[in-house]
Design an enzyme around this catalytic site. Sequence first.
Site, PDB file in Angstrom:
ATOM      1  N   GLN A   1       0.842  -1.201   0.000  1.00  0.00           N
ATOM      2  CA  GLN A   1       0.000   0.000   0.000  1.00  0.00           C
ATOM      3  C   GLN A   1       0.873   1.245   0.000  1.00  0.00           C
ATOM      4  O   GLN A   1       1.126   1.851   1.041  1.00  0.00           O
ATOM      5  CB  GLN A   1      -0.889  -0.033   1.249  1.00  0.00           C
ATOM      6  CG  GLN A   1      -1.816   1.136   1.397  1.00  0.00           C
ATOM      7  CD  GLN A   1      -3.106   0.940   0.654  1.00  0.00           C
ATOM      8  OE1 GLN A   1      -3.738  -0.094   0.797  1.00  0.00           O
ATOM      9  NE2 GLN A   1      -3.504   1.908  -0.123  1.00  0.00           N
ATOM     10  N   PHE A   2       1.341   1.652  -1.189  1.00  0.00           N
ATOM     11  CA  PHE A   2       2.228   2.817  -1.253  1.00  0.00           C
ATOM     12  C   PHE A   2       1.521   4.107  -0.868  1.00  0.00           C
ATOM     13  O   PHE A   2       2.158   5.066  -0.450  1.00  0.00           O
ATOM     14  CB  PHE A   2       2.864   2.938  -2.643  1.00  0.00           C
ATOM     15  CG  PHE A   2       1.948   3.473  -3.702  1.00  0.00           C
ATOM     16  CD1 PHE A   2       1.912   4.829  -3.970  1.00  0.00           C
ATOM     17  CD2 PHE A   2       1.134   2.621  -4.431  1.00  0.00           C
ATOM     18  CE1 PHE A   2       1.076   5.335  -4.953  1.00  0.00           C
ATOM     19  CE2 PHE A   2       0.291   3.111  -5.407  1.00  0.00           C
ATOM     20  CZ  PHE A   2       0.261   4.468  -5.670  1.00  0.00           C
ATOM     21  N   THR A   3       0.198   4.133  -0.945  1.00  0.00           N
ATOM     22  CA  THR A   3      -0.531   5.369  -0.636  1.00  0.00           C
ATOM     23  C   THR A   3      -0.482   5.725   0.850  1.00  0.00           C
ATOM     24  O   THR A   3      -0.887   6.829   1.222  1.00  0.00           O
ATOM     25  CB  THR A   3      -1.999   5.276  -1.096  1.00  0.00           C
ATOM     26  OG1 THR A   3      -2.632   4.184  -0.438  1.00  0.00           O
ATOM     27  CG2 THR A   3      -2.097   5.093  -2.602  1.00  0.00           C
TER      28      THR A   3
END
Length: 194
Positions: free
Chosen positions: A121-123
């Site tokens: 989950q890079f966000t």
Amino acid sequence: MRISGLGNVSRRFLRIIYLLRFAVFVRNSDGRLRSFGAIYYYIMRAVIQRVSRASVVVNDATMGEIDAGVLIFLGVGKADSAKDVEWLVGRITKLRIFEDEAGRMNRSLIDAGGDALVISQFTLFGSLKKGNRPSFNRTALPEQAVPLYEEFVRELSTVLGKPVPTGCFGEHMDIEAHNDGPVTLVVDTKERDF
């Protein structure tokens, strides 16, 4: 940065040190120092949700599913080192977020024998400092993030003594989670008391 009680030269020197604390310098052939680039460290951030069951689907194929346990959204960004993988896994697996016989949250994932599903989950490192569109400048590049992500999954699997299903890094994923509680926590390798 304001510094009082120092002369102009000392203040200027400290300001330069403050601004350049992450820069790397090399000497040119003429002996002068020049900036070579920046040192990037990596920080890992996880959002942990206690679930009764969860699954992840990529391109209409179920990639992973679990029963009671935790759904972990894991992001890797610029700030710390890979040494934090062991700390993060230890922290997550020892969180006392499962109920004991008295109904109190006194049992860890290990105590409860629960499962874990890990989703990249890079966000989690999105910044809304400027405007309404998130900036992801603090997110590690895939060639840096993937090894840490994979190391995290391996370490978690070792500690739990069972395979840990995951999504697909960088792919669009459909995640179904049945939150139990709900119980949701954020664990950050740099803000360990968050």
